[in-house]
Design an enzyme around this catalytic site. Structure first.
Site: not given
Ligand code: PEP
Ligand code: MG
Length: 912
Positions: A31, A100, A109, A111, A344, A460, A776, A795, A798, A800, A863, A883
């Protein structure tokens, strides 16, 4: 280290509006920065100054304001007084100011605001004189005491509201405006008594003390419960603090030639071209946004006050040209003079975001790159929501305003707490209120949709619902809502809490009962192509679809990251392809062992001899092969990464307790079942206290002879079969949960032999099947240089990797401790939802660098769930992965965000 105390003491903590600019949004808040920008543009902004977010942060940390702030405020106040030739709270023609909040990110709304600061028992008379309107002066004072009492002295708002209603009734006044001066004067006395009784102190008469207390209340309001909930939802960090804007008051409640309004340079709900707004005659500040009175349209405003409307229209165009975007504006007309109180870049629905971005390209105001920057994956995700089936039978109850699009079906609830409780029980609910206030936020978050009987598209309910992508119909005036009795009456229909309604936030319609829901037109477009989707859509919808197509194609041209899908079946793979997936980044093979096939796994587990084991595996082989043939057919020509079995074997066995009870009962009855006894023994043997850390992933491959070999044989034979059928199978084999390169070497020895054997048999000779691993576990990331010796691709798993880096059980912690952690600010978003860049991200960067060191051309992907999370996609782009892979439905989101990430990296607006 810099001492925050001394640095804040020395800093410039107060900026006149004429000093700042929109670039200073971190310091001045949205603001303040935009008020400064409008001042710079020469627009009619009442003068004032902004107290910085730094001052707020200091105050919240130290519990007191920096000493230099007092001095800087005094100087700014004096400059303001000199500029206007009036003194704050003077007994004659007093200067009054508004106080304000205004954080970097808009939190509508959430604060506090205090208006009319500077009024007291004396200056109210001066104001009456100067304005020649006694009623107005007392009404302004009444509002100050009420707002101050509620927000600064923490007195429940109802106490004031009840007195106000009672006074209105006594005076026979239908609205606030009809209240005579004498009644208002009495009301001020009553309000002051309420203040004294409930706060233990008199309402302060010293204008500067009012100002200082209001400023502190705004600072403190940064940390109210509702503000914290809002920030958590919107992923706004808790440590930014808010700026405070002190602005000379102008009055929209000075009679019929005054008023106040909110407008947008384009329709923020649909994205239609042309200004959209609400105006209230003889009203002040918050009256429009709070939705307590029904408003006039801009067309009505043009008839009422053509000169102010013409000036406003000109300013809207000017602002849109300057910001090159939809602007959201608050204005006041004081006795025919237009004042700009705020602007804004306006919040908008997802559909509006896409439409407006492409309109602005066509108007040659922005480039295609800028347009892509202006839409987000989250918005695209919202457009993938379903809508009501146009052919479904329906009973229209009433129509309100289409405030936030989407289709929501749920049980009626009439208060926020019930909404939260019912949603926690898994019920879909529609939160139904006369109007919402910031206190309803938790209920709005929990509800599937929000329905109100009062207020416009800028109320609101509308603003907040749009912001969170929640379906909302507001201002459905025919609804008679009795929150006490928990009923809703419309015409002859009377509905009670628990009755189901369906609300359409795209048309504003409210239906009784459950309405069938169909896929979104954008999903239609993705599935059936542009022409088909356009043919099936009305003009507005077609415009949205065209805009999505245009920006998605631009993202595809711009992005470097490839986008694959996590898909386990041919059906999922087909869907993923339609969504634009360029391959499968993760095929989890475990589903192939469920259902009817569970018994085969059971046989494998129970096998006591090599012969029994081989028989069981031989039965599984053709089934697996058929699965892979189907998958490779659906993804022909595109890479398919198949992961060898990962979950613990006991997941394929019956529940331990149930089986133990069954066996115990059978034994007690003297009829023990030999098969059950064997099964129970196996279940006991395989039982683990912490299965996530136990016999799973590559460990299974090493401990259960023949299992991975069977899978690899099925994969290779399937690929060979596809090749023989004239297909182009591109298959990769992935080993899960590797911690040490030795594990991978051992498995590779086994796998390589089978691939060579099968491929060597005729048709498969042309096959090359890369073998890679998931990264992982932290140890895998840290020893990636070695692991890359045996892996042709990585791969990142994420899910685990997050679990093991944080030591959080991914199945348990989200429900048990995350609410508290989010609240305490340990993180602003669950690390399972959006990648933890500092921890998990650091491991990924380490592994990327190490992997490439060993094997420069190594292919790198992700993945885990994060592959479809917009913010994480930016990280993966910056970390230079090849990827991302995510669920099919999120593929379009990942495509869009990958394009945006590439742009952001180019413009230095990057992710890291
Ligand atoms: C992971 O661990 O990110 C994964 C893709 O394998 P999963 O979720 O099957 O353990
Ligand atoms: Mg896994």
């Amino acid at each position: 280290m810099v001492n925050p105390r001394s640095s804040a003491q020395r800093a410039q903590l107060v900026f006149d509006f004429s000093d700042g600019s929109r670039e200073q949004v971190d310091l001045l808040g949205g603001k303040g920065a935009n008020l400064a920008e409008m001042t710079k543009l020469g627009l009619p902004v009442p003068p004032g100054f902004t107290i910085t977010t730094e001052a707020c942060r200091y105050y919240l940390a130290q519990g007191e304001e920096p000493q230099s702030l007092r001095v800087q405020v005094t100087m700014a106040l004096r400059r303001l007084e000199d500029q206007l030739g009036r003194r704050l709270g003077d007994v004659q023609d007093p200067l009054l100011v508004s106080v304000r909040s205004g954080a970097k990110f808009s939190m509508p709304g959430m604060m506090e605001t205090v208006l009319n600061v500077g009024l007291n028992d004396y200056s109210v008379k001066g104001l009456a004189e100067a304005a020649k309107d006694e009623r107005f002066a007392w009404d302004s004072y009444r509002r100050l005491v009420q707002m101050f009492g509620r927000t600064v002295l923490d007195i429940p708002g109802e106490l004031f509201e009840e007195e106000l209603s009672a006074a209105k009734q006594r005076a026979g006044a239908g609205t606030d405006v009809e209240m005579p001066a004498a009644e208002l004067r009495e009301l001020v006395e009553t309000f002051k008594q309420i203040c004294a009784e409930h706060s233990g102190r008199e309402f302060p008469q010293d204008p500067r003390e009012q100002l200082d207390m209001a400023m502190r209340a705004v600072f403190t309001s940064w940390n109210t419960e509702r503000a914290r909930i809002y920030r958590r939802r919107e992923r706004i960090p808790h440590d930014l603090g808010t700026a405070v804007n002190i602005c000379a008051m102008v009055f929209g409640n000075l009679g019929d030639t005054s008023g106040t309004g909110v407008c947008f340079t384009r329709d923020p709900a649909t994205g239609k071209q042309g200004a959209y707004g609400d105006y209230l005659v003889n009203a002040q500040g918050e009256d429009v946004v709070s939705g307590i009175r029904n408003t006039l349209s801009l067309e009505d405003f043009a008839r009422l006050d053509p000169a102010s409307h013409a000036e406003l229209s000109q300013i809207m165009r000017r602002l849109e040209t300057h910001y090159r975007d939809l602007c959201d504006i608050e204005f006041t007309v004081e006795r025919g003079k237009l004042w700009m109180l705020q602007t804004r870049v306006g919040k908008r629905t997802a559909a509006a975001a896409f439409r407006i971005a492409t309109q602005l390209i066509d108007e040659r105001l922005i480039t295609e790159d800028e347009a892509l920057h202006r839409v987000t994956g989250d918005q695209l995700g919202q457009l993938l929501f379903p809508q009501f089936d146009a052919d479904a039978e329906r009973t229209l109850l009433t129509r309100g305003m289409a405030a936030s699009p989407g289709a929501a079906v749920g049980k009626l609830v009439f208060d926020s707490a019930t909404a939260v409780a019912e949603a926690a029980r898994g019920e879909n609910v529609i939160l139904c209120r006369r109007e919402t206030t910031p206190d309803d936020l938790a209920g709005m978050v929990a509800a599937a949709g929000v329905l109100t009987s009062r207020g416009g598209k800028t109320s609101h309910a509308a603003v907040v619902a749009r912001g969170m992508g929640r379906t909302c119909v507001c201002g459905a005036e025919e609804l008679d809502i009795d929150a006490e009795a928990r009923t809703l009456t419309v015409g002859d229909n009377r509905l009670a809490e628990g009755d189901v309604v369906s609300i359409d936030g795209t048309t504003g319609e409210v239906f009784a009962g459950t309405l069938a829901v169909v896929a979104s037109p954008v999903v239609n477009y993705l599935e059936l192509g542009l022409d088909h989707a356009l043919a099936a859509a009305d003009a507005d919808t077609a415009d949205v679809v065209r805009a999505v197509d245009r920006l998605l194609r631009h993202a595809d041209r711009t992005r470097r990251l490839r986008v694959r899908a996590n898909a386990d079946t041919a059906e999922d793979a087909g869907r993923a392809r339609v969504m634009g997936a360029e391959g499968i980044g993760l095929c989890r093979t475990e589903h192939m062992f469920l259902g009817d096939r569970r018994v085969l796994i059971e046989r494998l587990i129970l096998a006591e001899t090599d012969g029994e084991r081989e028989t069981a595996l031989a039965e599984l082989l053709p089934l697996q092969r058929a699965d892979f043939v189907a998958l490779l057919t659906a993804m022909d020509g595109l890479p398919v990464t198949i992961r060898l079995l990962d979950p613990p074997l006991h997941e394929f066995l019956p529940d331990r307790t149930e089986l133990a009870v069954k066996v115990a009962v059978a034994r007690a009855n003297g009829g023990a079942d030999a098969a059950d006894e064997r099964l129970l023994a196996a279940v006991e043997r395989l039982h683990e206290s912490n299965p996530m850390m136990g016999l799973r992933g590559v460990r299974l491959g090493l401990m259960v002879p023949g299992l991975y070999s069977m899978q690899v044989r099925a994969i290779t034979e399937a690929a060979a079969e596809r090749l023989a059928a004239g297909g182009t199978p591109v298959v990769e084999i992935m080993v899960p949960l590797v911690a040490s390169v030795m594990e991978l070497h051992l498995i590779r020895d086994e796998i390589d032999g089978i691939v060579a054997e099968v491929a060597g048999n005729g048709e498969g000779a042309a096959l090359h099947i890369p073998i890679g691993t998931m990264i992982e576990l932290p140890r895998a990331a840290l020893t990636a240089r070695r692991i890359a010796e045996a892996a042709e691709f990585f791969s990142f798993g994420t899910n685990d990797l997050t679990q093991t880096t944080w030591g959080f059980s991914r199945d348990d912690v989200e429900s048990s401790i995350f609410a508290a952690y989010l609240d305490k600010g340990v993180f602003t978003v669950s690390p399972f939802e959006s990648l933890d860049r500092d921890g998990v991200g650091a491991l990924i960067r380490t592994a990327v660098a190490a992997g490439r060191e060993t094997r420069p051309g190594i292919k790198l992907g992700v993945c885990g769930e994060h592959g479809g999370d917009p913010d994480s996609v930016h990280f993966f782009h910056a970390a230079d992965l090849d990827y991302v892979s995510c669920s099919p439905f999120r593929v379009p989101v990942a495509r869009l965000e990958s394009g945006r990430a590439a742009l952001a990296a180019e413009t230095g607006d990057g992710a890291l």
